[in-house]
Structures are given as structure tokens and as C-alpha cells.
Design an enzyme around this catalytic site. Structure first.
Site, PDB file in Angstrom:
ATOM      1  N   GLN A  66       0.839  -1.204   0.000  1.00 38.40           N
ATOM      2  CA  GLN A  66       0.000   0.000   0.000  1.00 38.40           C
ATOM      3  C   GLN A  66       0.874   1.255   0.000  1.00 38.40           C
ATOM      4  O   GLN A  66       1.575   1.513   0.976  1.00 38.40           O
ATOM      5  CB  GLN A  66      -0.869  -0.020   1.264  1.00 38.40           C
ATOM      6  CG  GLN A  66      -1.761   1.176   1.465  1.00 38.40           C
ATOM      7  CD  GLN A  66      -2.652   1.002   2.704  1.00 38.40           C
ATOM      8  OE1 GLN A  66      -2.283   0.289   3.631  1.00 38.40           O
ATOM      9  NE2 GLN A  66      -3.787   1.650   2.720  1.00 38.40           N
ATOM     10  N   SER A 116       1.297   6.541   2.517  1.00 35.30           N
ATOM     11  CA  SER A 116       2.012   7.513   3.363  1.00 35.30           C
ATOM     12  C   SER A 116       3.277   8.035   2.699  1.00 35.30           C
ATOM     13  O   SER A 116       3.965   7.305   1.985  1.00 35.30           O
ATOM     14  CB  SER A 116       2.400   6.869   4.687  1.00 35.30           C
ATOM     15  OG  SER A 116       1.277   6.330   5.306  1.00 35.30           O
ATOM     16  N   GLU A 138      -9.971  -1.605   5.150  1.00 34.35           N
ATOM     17  CA  GLU A 138      -8.914  -1.920   6.122  1.00 34.35           C
ATOM     18  C   GLU A 138      -9.459  -1.866   7.539  1.00 34.35           C
ATOM     19  O   GLU A 138      -9.067  -2.646   8.398  1.00 34.35           O
ATOM     20  CB  GLU A 138      -7.776  -0.900   5.970  1.00 34.35           C
ATOM     21  CG  GLU A 138      -6.588  -1.182   6.866  1.00 34.35           C
ATOM     22  CD  GLU A 138      -5.384  -0.270   6.563  1.00 34.35           C
ATOM     23  OE1 GLU A 138      -5.558   0.733   5.864  1.00 34.35           O
ATOM     24  OE2 GLU A 138      -4.295  -0.597   7.039  1.00 34.35           O
ATOM     25  N   SER A 182      -4.243   6.885  12.948  1.00 36.76           N
ATOM     26  CA  SER A 182      -3.890   6.912  14.382  1.00 36.76           C
ATOM     27  C   SER A 182      -5.135   7.133  15.251  1.00 36.76           C
ATOM     28  O   SER A 182      -6.191   7.573  14.774  1.00 36.76           O
ATOM     29  CB  SER A 182      -2.887   8.035  14.634  1.00 36.76           C
ATOM     30  OG  SER A 182      -3.537   9.280  14.496  1.00 36.76           O
ATOM     31  N   ASN A 183      -4.978   6.850  16.536  1.00 40.45           N
ATOM     32  CA  ASN A 183      -6.091   7.043  17.477  1.00 40.45           C
ATOM     33  C   ASN A 183      -6.613   8.479  17.457  1.00 40.45           C
ATOM     34  O   ASN A 183      -7.825   8.710  17.504  1.00 40.45           O
ATOM     35  CB  ASN A 183      -5.625   6.720  18.906  1.00 40.45           C
ATOM     36  CG  ASN A 183      -5.781   5.250  19.219  1.00 40.45           C
ATOM     37  OD1 ASN A 183      -5.977   4.436  18.308  1.00 40.45           O
ATOM     38  ND2 ASN A 183      -5.690   4.901  20.489  1.00 40.45           N
TER      39      ASN A 183
END
Ligand SMILES: Cc1cc2nc3c(=O)[nH]c(=O)nc-3n(C[C@H](O)[C@H](O)[C@H](O)COP(=O)(O)OP(=O)(O)OC[C@H]3O[C@@H](n4cnc5c(N)ncnc54)[C@H](O)[C@@H]3O)c2cc1C
Length: 407
Positions: A131, A134, A249, A372-373
Site C-alpha cells: 500500500q 504515506s 482496512e 492513528s487514534n
């Protein structure tokens, strides 16, 4: 939703259990179920052979529609398969990015030609994917992608850098989000390209992680090429396709995670018992809490996935990602608590991490990858709870001089 097996599901479970009992033997059984997240470079050759054995018997891509080469398995059947898979101690899957992320995205957005070209090798375990989202300045802020692709005759020519590309070193193809409209900004003007990895314009540099392994990489594109028709969805509308992959995902691909978590928790209880730590109320409470939270997560995931025919809606997908990432990181911390001082030392040459050290270190990444959280909390806050959007950072403007102010 009725969680007991229907007669049809019971017979599916029997078929899965029988097949696994017959095939998880020899070198496959010796792996002891290893090869999951954070351990994906382990015994790759054996796991690739296993992948093909699964494929030959039609046990890959169960949830894909029959016309795409899958079994059209219901969510309940996929859960049953995963339960039996974990119970049998079968090896960690290799083709998860293909089966769980790009496969469903191609089924959803691909042309007939793309489906015919790309789906069979994913199903057969002969082509692996990575993938390419980023970049050094585009992680949480994915819309800041700077990797460019320009058309040159019948091909896209790609220049830029991706980072944290999991398993790039063993992948045949990469799905790459690129800026294809010069001068465009944010989520406009991006395209979602399918790019072959084996070419001179691509260099993969492994990044060594805390775990001393190198699952992920820097990936450099310097005039890399792919055919014009290898754009998934509309040219310039890659953002829509990229979000769909993220939803896959954070959605169905979750089921596999949950079941391997259960296997880890069971092993941690055994480990705590072996060390006499179950006599301590705090340890018992922490394990019970982990068990209860895992069950909550399982039922929540089943509820949000039932009746779903496509990418999970962002709120559900974000709640699920936030919950499981935090849970698994907590399990790593609990394992270290149970191991005590032993968690901080390695056995001796070749100084490899044991299972719990690996889990503790790799699970630090669970609250980062896949969003991310903090980002999940922003999505939940803004789109579920209707809280005010976070303030946008504006470029600094020059303050006026005293003369200008009095002018
Ligand atoms: C193990 C692992 C595997 C990965 N595999 C892949 C892969 O295969 N392919 C791929 O493309 N990427 C992959 N990634 C990258 C992953 O998607 C990014 O790390 C993630 O999106 C975060 O981006 P970043 O690392 O650039 O951090 P940044 O976006 O720079 O964030 C840094 C910190 O700031 C916080 N933050 C950022 N923006 C906000 C905001 N608006 N509000 C509040 N807090 C904020 C973040 O939560 C984080 O704590 C992987 C990462 C890991 C750890």
C-alpha cells in the site's frame, strides 16, 4: 442477530475444521500459527506454499463474490472460517493486503479488464501487494500527497517517495496514491495507480523497527512506469478510491485480527497460570477485563458488519479501529506486567525477541497504522457526535508595522 450456527453454518464449520485438521500438518503445523502482524517476514517460503495450498482448495478470498473468484461467504461464514483457522493453529496469512484491501477495492471500482487481470493472482496467492499511501509529509494528512504522476504516451511516469510501505520488499504490485493534476491541492487531482514493483524506477529501502525486523520500507519512485489503464476509478478521483480502501482496512479485514487476538489472550492466560500469577487479584482482573473488552469488540464488529455490502461507513470503521488498536497495545503492556523483569532480557544468542516481547514492541504501532487514534477520535467527534471541526492551521501572515497601522 442470532449468533448460533444455523444448520448450513454448522456444516460449513465442519467442512472447514476437517480440511484444516487434514492440512495443518508437517511444516505448516511447525510454525505454530506464527507470521501475523509484526511477524510477517517469518518463514515466508513456507507461508507462501501454505497460501497456495489454501488457494487450491478455495479457502482464500472467501468473502469475495463468486463471480470475482471468491465463495460469496456471508460474514457469519467468514467468522466461522477465521475461528476454525485460529483454532487449528494455521500459519499467519501472507496475502492479507491483496485479499483484504486492494481485492475488495478492485471488485468495487475496477473495470472488467482490471478484475480479470488482478483478481485471480491475488486469489491464487501468486501476486502480493503493498500500500503506497504515506509519505514523509502525508501520513495522517494523506491529502498532502506530493508523489507526482504524469502521462507519457500510454504510460504514467511516477516520481516521489512513499514511506512505511509494509511488505514492499516482497510485493509484486503497489497501489499508489499520486498527484496527477499539476497545481491541484489537497484531495483534488489525485489518482489511484496500480504499479508493478519489479522495475528500475523503484527502489525499496527496508526500515529497521523496534522489533529488529523490517516489515516496512521507504519506497522511492524515480521515473517508475505503469500503463495508463492501471488507474483504479476515475483519473483525478483517487481520493474516493483511497478512502474506500481505508474503510475496507478498518472493516471486514478486522475479523482476522480479532481472532488472532483471542489466541494471544488465551496464551497469555496460560503463561500467567504457569508463572503462578493468577493468584494475584490484579492480574486476574486485568485478564478478565481484556477478555470482556475483546468480546465487546467482537459483537460490535459483527453488528456493524452484518448486512454490509461494501466499505464500512466511516463512523463504525473508526470506532472499531480506535477500539482494537488500543486494546491490543494494552495487551502488550499486560504481557510485560505478567512477565515482570524477564520481559526486559533476551534469552541468549541469537538474541531474538520472544513472543511477548515482540507483541509488546510491535503493538506500539497498532494505534498508529491504518489511521492513528487521534485521527479516529477526530472523525468520531466531527462526524458522529457533531462536535465543531478542528481549527484549520492557516499560513502565517506578516503583521503590520507600526507605521502601516497608523497610516
Ligand atoms: C507498522 C506500520 C505499518 C504501516 N504500513 C503502511 C503501509 O503499508 N502503507 C502506507 O501507506 N502507510 C503505512 N503506515 C503508515 C501509517 O498509515 C501512518 O504512520 C499513519 O497514518 C500516521 O502518519 P504519520 O506516521 O505520518 O504521523 P503524523 O501524521 O505525522 O502524526 C504524528 C502524530 O500527530 C498526531 N496527529 C496528526 N494529525 C493530527 C490531528 N489533525 N489531530 C490530532 N492529532 C494529530 C498523530 O495522531 C500522531 O500521533 C504504517 C505505519 C505503521 C506504524
Amino acid at each position: 442477530m442470532d449468533l448460533r450456527d444455523s444448520p448450513r453454518e454448522a456444516s460449513f464449520r465442519e467442512e472447514a475444521r476437517t480440511w484444516l485438521a487434514k492440512h495443518v500438518t508437517g511444516e505448516y503445523a511447525e510454525l505454530g500459527g506464527r507470521g501475523g502482524a509484526g511477524d510477517q517476514t517469518f518463514a515466508l517460503d513456507v507461508r507462501l506454499r501454505w497460501e497456495r495450498e489454501l488457494a487450491d482448495a478455495g479457502w482464500t478470498c472467501l468473502g469475495w463474490p463468486v463471480e470475482a473468484g471468491g465463495r460469496g461467504a456471508t460474514i457469519a461464514e467468514q467468522v466461522i472460517w477465521n475461528e476454525e483457522y485460529v483454532r487449528a493453529g494455521a500459519p499467519g496469512r501472507v496475502g492479507v493486503i491483496g485479499e483484504g484491501l486492494i481485492g475488495p477495492t478492485i471488485i468495487h471500482y475496477g473495470t472488467d479488464e482490471q478484475k480479470a487481470r488482478f483478481l485471480p493472482p491475488i486469489r491464487e496467492g501468486t501476486e502480493l501487494w503493498c500500500q503506497g499511501y504515506s509519505e514523509p509529509n502525508a501520513g495522517s494528512d494523506l491529502a498532502n500527497v506530493q508523489t507526482r504522476a504524469v502521462l507519457d504516451g500510454g504510460e504514467w511516469v511516477i516520481t516521489g517517495q512513499k514511506v512505511w510501505t509494509s511488505l514492499a520488499q516482497q510485493s509484486d504490485w503497489c497501489f499508489v496514491v499520486c498527484r496527477t493534476e499539476p497545481g491541484s491541492a489537497r484531495h483534488r487531482g489525485l489518482s489511484y495507480l496500480l504499479v508493478p514493483m519489479d522495475q528500475p524506477g523503484i527502489e525499496v529501502r527496508p526500515i529497521q523497527q523496534l522489533t529488529a525486523t523490517s516489515e516496512f520500507n521507504e519506497t522511492f519512485f524515480d521515473g517508475a512506469r505503469t500503463a495508463r489503464e492501471n488507474v483504479l476509478g476515475q483519473e483525478g478521483d483517487g481520493w474516493t478510491v483511497a478512502l474506500a480502501t481505508l474503510a475496507f482496512e478498518r472493516g471486514v479485514a478486522m475479523l482476522g485480527h480479532l481472532l488472532s487476538f483471542r489466541r494471544e489472550l488465551d496464551r497469555l492466560v496460560t503463561e500467567a497460570r504457569r508463572r503462578g500469577r493468577l493468584d494475584e487479584a490484579v492480574v486476574r482482573q486485568s485478564l478478565a477485563r481484556a477478555y470482556a473488552d475483546l468480546e465487546v469488540m467482537r459483537y460490535n464488529t459483527l453488528r456493524s458488519l452484518s448486512g454490509l455490502d461494501g466499505p464500512a461507513a466511516p463512523p463504525e470503521a473508526s470506532i472499531s479501529k480506535l477500539y482494537w488498536g488500543s486494546w491490543h497495545r494494552g495487551l502488550g503492556e499486560l504481557a510485560v506486567d505478567i512477565l515482570g523483569m524477564e520481559a526486559t532480557v533476551l534469552e541468549g544468542p541469537p538474541y531474538e525477541l520472544d513472543e511477548w516481547q515482540r507483541t509488546f514492541l510491535f503493538s506500539r504501532a497498532d494505534t498508529i497504522y491504518g489511521g492513528s487514534n487521534e485521527i479516529q477520535r477526530n472523525i468520531i467527534g466531527e462526524r458522529v457526535l457533531g462536535l465543531p471541526a478542528e481549527p484549520k492551521v492557516r499560513p502565517a501572515t506578516r503583521s503590520r508595522t507600526p507605521e502601516e497601522r497608523t497610516a
